[in-house]
Design a protein around this motif. Sequence first.
Motif, mmCIF file in Angstrom:
data_model
loop_
_atom_site.group_PDB
_atom_site.id
_atom_site.type_symbol
_atom_site.label_atom_id
_atom_site.label_comp_id
_atom_site.label_asym_id
_atom_site.label_seq_id
_atom_site.Cartn_x
_atom_site.Cartn_y
_atom_site.Cartn_z
ATOM 1 N N UNK A 48 -26.190 -0.459 -13.484
ATOM 2 C CA UNK A 48 -26.075 0.676 -12.568
ATOM 3 C C UNK A 48 -25.289 0.175 -11.369
ATOM 4 N N UNK A 49 -24.094 0.754 -11.164
ATOM 5 C CA UNK A 49 -23.261 0.326 -10.040
ATOM 6 C C UNK A 49 -23.921 0.641 -8.707
ATOM 7 N N UNK A 50 -23.843 -0.308 -7.814
ATOM 8 C CA UNK A 50 -24.296 -0.106 -6.443
ATOM 9 C C UNK A 50 -23.111 0.280 -5.568
ATOM 10 N N UNK A 51 -21.934 -0.295 -5.874
ATOM 11 C CA UNK A 51 -20.735 -0.050 -5.083
ATOM 12 C C UNK A 51 -19.518 -0.040 -6.006
ATOM 13 N N UNK A 52 -18.795 1.083 -6.021
ATOM 14 C CA UNK A 52 -17.635 1.207 -6.911
ATOM 15 C C UNK A 52 -16.489 0.291 -6.514
ATOM 16 N N UNK B 188 -32.332 -1.362 -10.691
ATOM 17 C CA UNK B 188 -32.084 -0.119 -11.427
ATOM 18 C C UNK B 188 -31.143 -0.426 -12.586
ATOM 19 N N UNK B 189 -31.544 0.004 -13.788
ATOM 20 C CA UNK B 189 -30.722 -0.209 -14.977
ATOM 21 C C UNK B 189 -30.694 1.095 -15.762
ATOM 22 N N UNK B 190 -29.623 1.312 -16.511
ATOM 23 C CA UNK B 190 -29.453 2.566 -17.247
ATOM 24 C C UNK B 190 -29.881 2.397 -18.698
ATOM 25 N N UNK B 191 -30.490 3.445 -19.230
ATOM 26 C CA UNK B 191 -30.915 3.476 -20.620
ATOM 27 C C UNK B 191 -30.366 4.750 -21.261
ATOM 28 N N UNK B 192 -30.699 4.972 -22.505
ATOM 29 C CA UNK B 192 -30.284 6.184 -23.215
ATOM 30 C C UNK B 192 -31.477 7.129 -23.338
ATOM 31 N N UNK B 193 -31.222 8.317 -23.814
ATOM 32 C CA UNK B 193 -32.308 9.268 -24.041
ATOM 33 C C UNK B 193 -33.305 8.699 -25.050
ATOM 34 N N UNK B 194 -32.794 8.079 -26.115
ATOM 35 C CA UNK B 194 -33.688 7.465 -27.108
ATOM 36 C C UNK B 194 -34.486 6.328 -26.474
#
Length: 173
Positions: free
Chosen positions: A142-146, A155-161
Amino acid sequence: MTFNNEFPIIKLFNGLNVMNFSSPHSYVFHTREVLPACSDEVAQKYKLDSDHTLHDRGVYSDVLIKYNISSEMCDVLVKASEYNGIDIILVPYPVLDAWSAMIRNLDNDIDLQALLPYKSYQSFDNLVELLERVLLKIKTCKLDDRVTKAIRSDQFCTSLEGLMVINEALVPA
């Protein structure tokens, strides 16, 4: 620290052990901690199998890309998910997407024994449980700063599954 002598692992200030799965680029967290890159050889070894279909549009072509998890990738991700010394496995988004699609299509003729030949399974449910366990640990950053491309360490990204598997794991039996 590495897993399988191929994948760098860092223990973050917050106590999480994070592994880099196959990215030839390092990750810099917003806390200034750095998860080292995988070697170019490891990045090539664990790339997704892909099938590209071109759709001619005259001046250009649309490319439909279907990614599949290789048996070698599946094997190492299952083993990494079973290792208690890893909390988060950072994967490129296409890996998370392909793994999620594989889980979504489990009943649709996927040759799972070819995918994970090293195990003997008591049942289909046992195999599904192993594959879903991977979804508990694989995440994208998860980007904090572009601009700086610093990523979050909390914070980390996951999928719907992945979210569905996480929610099921939190429900007491």
